[in-house]
Enzyme design. Sequence first.
Site, PDB file in Angstrom:
ATOM      1  N   SER A  80      11.608   0.567   7.363  1.00  0.00           N
ATOM      2  CA  SER A  80      10.984  -0.655   6.887  1.00  0.00           C
ATOM      3  C   SER A  80      11.937  -1.810   7.137  1.00  0.00           C
ATOM      4  O   SER A  80      13.154  -1.643   7.005  1.00  0.00           O
ATOM      5  CB  SER A  80      10.658  -0.536   5.397  1.00  0.00           C
ATOM      6  OG  SER A  80       9.725  -1.510   5.011  1.00  0.00           O
ATOM      7  N   ARG A  81      11.378  -2.955   7.537  1.00  0.00           N
ATOM      8  CA  ARG A  81      12.221  -4.075   7.935  1.00  0.00           C
ATOM      9  C   ARG A  81      13.145  -4.525   6.813  1.00  0.00           C
ATOM     10  O   ARG A  81      14.308  -4.760   7.006  1.00  0.00           O
ATOM     11  CB  ARG A  81      11.356  -5.250   8.379  1.00  0.00           C
ATOM     12  CG  ARG A  81      11.874  -5.861   9.650  1.00  0.00           C
ATOM     13  CD  ARG A  81      10.934  -6.875  10.236  1.00  0.00           C
ATOM     14  NE  ARG A  81       9.564  -6.774   9.703  1.00  0.00           N
ATOM     15  CZ  ARG A  81       8.649  -7.696   9.959  1.00  0.00           C
ATOM     16  NH1 ARG A  81       8.940  -8.735  10.704  1.00  0.00           N
ATOM     17  NH2 ARG A  81       7.427  -7.578   9.470  1.00  0.00           N
ATOM     18  N   LYS A 117      -5.585   2.554   7.411  1.00  0.00           N
ATOM     19  CA  LYS A 117      -6.739   1.863   7.981  1.00  0.00           C
ATOM     20  C   LYS A 117      -6.416   0.370   8.041  1.00  0.00           C
ATOM     21  O   LYS A 117      -5.658  -0.092   7.189  1.00  0.00           O
ATOM     22  CB  LYS A 117      -7.995   2.152   7.165  1.00  0.00           C
ATOM     23  CG  LYS A 117      -7.924   1.663   5.689  1.00  0.00           C
ATOM     24  CD  LYS A 117      -8.516   0.310   5.505  1.00  0.00           C
ATOM     25  CE  LYS A 117      -7.892  -0.454   4.391  1.00  0.00           C
ATOM     26  NZ  LYS A 117      -8.426  -1.768   4.135  1.00  0.00           N
ATOM     27  N   ASP A 157     -10.752  -6.485   5.916  1.00  0.00           N
ATOM     28  CA  ASP A 157      -9.739  -5.509   5.493  1.00  0.00           C
ATOM     29  C   ASP A 157     -10.266  -4.695   4.303  1.00  0.00           C
ATOM     30  O   ASP A 157     -10.261  -3.468   4.358  1.00  0.00           O
ATOM     31  CB  ASP A 157      -8.403  -6.180   5.173  1.00  0.00           C
ATOM     32  CG  ASP A 157      -7.375  -5.155   4.723  1.00  0.00           C
ATOM     33  OD1 ASP A 157      -6.828  -4.449   5.584  1.00  0.00           O
ATOM     34  OD2 ASP A 157      -7.158  -5.017   3.505  1.00  0.00           O
ATOM     35  N   ILE A 169       0.834  -1.210   0.000  1.00  0.00           N
ATOM     36  CA  ILE A 169       0.000   0.000   0.000  1.00  0.00           C
ATOM     37  C   ILE A 169       0.868   1.260   0.000  1.00  0.00           C
ATOM     38  O   ILE A 169       0.514   2.274  -0.623  1.00  0.00           O
ATOM     39  CB  ILE A 169      -0.988  -0.005   1.189  1.00  0.00           C
ATOM     40  CG1 ILE A 169      -2.076   1.052   0.994  1.00  0.00           C
ATOM     41  CG2 ILE A 169      -0.285   0.194   2.532  1.00  0.00           C
ATOM     42  CD1 ILE A 169      -3.019   0.757  -0.145  1.00  0.00           C
TER      43      ILE A 169
END
Lengths: 309, 309
Positions: free
Chosen positions: B35-36, B90, B168, B13
């Site tokens: 970010s990992r 969200k 979702d 996303i």
Amino acid sequence: MTLRTAIVGLGKIARDQHVPSIAKVEGVDLVAIASRNASLDGLPSFSDVNELLAAVGDDVDAVSLCTPPQGRHAQAEAALRAGKHVMLEKPPGATVSEIAPLVSLAKEKGVTLFATWHSRYASAVEPARAFLADAGIRSVHVEWKEDVRKWHPNQDWIWQPGGLGVFDPGINALSIVTAILPRPIFLLRSDLFFPENRAAPIAADLEFTDALGTPVRAEFDWRETGGETWSIHVETDMGKLSLREGGKKLFIDDVLNVDEPDQEYVGLYRRFVELTKTGALDVDLSPLQHVADAFLLGRRRAVEAFIEE
Amino acid sequence: MTLRTAIVGLGKIARDQHVPSIAKVEGVDLVAIASRNASLDGLPSFSDVNELLAAVGDDVDAVSLCTPPQGRHAQAEAALRAGKHVMLEKPPGATVSEIAPLVSLAKEKGVTLFATWHSRYASAVEPARAFLADAGIRSVHVEWKEDVRKWHPNQDWIWQPGGLGVFDPGINALSIVTAILPRPIFLLRSDLFFPENRAAPIAADLEFTDALGTPVRAEFDWRETGGETWSIHVETDMGKLSLREGGKKLFIDDVLNVDEPDQEYVGLYRRFVELTKTGALDVDLSPLQHVADAFLLGRRRAVEAFIEE
């Protein structure tokens, strides 16, 4: 001015608690009953809330709803629309969202809506809150374990969706926890144990925390036999606080501090009478919110079937 | 004053929507990534939000959290505590109750907390709301059906507790419904379809109503193949309103009325920039509340296992 009150739903909780408590409280009288298949000697009885409202007119000021949560919304709406003060047994609804329209309606009509949490009126709850307000809290452990066969015999609705299963007693613990802790809590983990033949959990293991990272563990179990445990233990920098017997007894470092006879529902009706004098509302949804969150975040574990007999 | 913003969680996303939308909106710049296992050419990258916050100091004003809802609370708390404005993808959390402490913290710090619902920024949503404000509504039918293999490939978190499963996408529909209907809705019935090998539902069939008894039906399904349906149909005394393609197109009596290109995330970032100018909050939890209620009241139906490959 006496608050002339009708009970809707003359089941176990109404007979065990509401009827005798109303008799003990000044300023409130029981004047009518609406129940599908039960009545009380000497009182006008109706089959449901709509029949009651149509018949009693201005002779009833308030309605106390003791029916199961599923379907209670429509009863509350009818009573509020008729201009009656409304008291809701716990949980206040089958969902969280259904309460907001009732709040709006009560405000519009200028009447009281009281979402009750009877366990908050147990004698040791307020002393516990006062103690914890000044304490550094290290951890909280809730143990709420009872025999469903003993405490909820043949209550089919409790096993249906919206009936909450083990959260029906567990929400009492959550109503105390949310009243005594100085900071709001929220869930990190939820394990729900469903009998393979039932639509509601028979046990739950929950891990909460708060903004300070305090560990708050709650274990609810309906498979307990040989006595019940309704305890909340809080480790603090001022000693260990224990609420036992559902909030009736308070121990500090295992020394008994408060021990009063049960008067929860007397407290509820005193509060209801007080609220109705000004048409005030008392609606705290946080215990039900935590239960909804526990289902939302819940990991389902299948356990053996529950057979009532 | 440009809002120097870091993205946390550079997944699908973030790449598809957040990065290109930030580039299009005046007053906001993307200045860092946490970010990992992903980074963006030319931007400082960190492995997680804590490392980012420790490194960037006052060079970042805002953090946009695009990580899965489970665990996002701790990230939001860290960013708010560091005095950053925070935007939440969200759903805003894995539970409803976890948001209240974030709201308190944002207010204490005087920064913005923005719980986003991107579908509310689809072009036809506001015209639909305006139309329905003056209409007598007879019924609502939501159809939100898509192929999970196409839209959520290898998103393991979505099948975990707190990942919401078919809710979702379904929560997008609920975010529109709660924005366009003139009265709050609440659930009457919830059927949830769980693959026997998964912890989240692959389909849901929901029946809501409102204070006027309006029937509101919602069907969410991830088993759709051969194209997706993201539609909301409202029968009114002024004709039939249909939102299609997730809120991009509005039809009145099947005649196309609004048809604009997708600009949802551009709308979100414009709103975020506006909110941060005064440190205002925009946190509406009603879509997540309905999902929590759907789990609370849900009747579980077992369906065949879902195998990704």
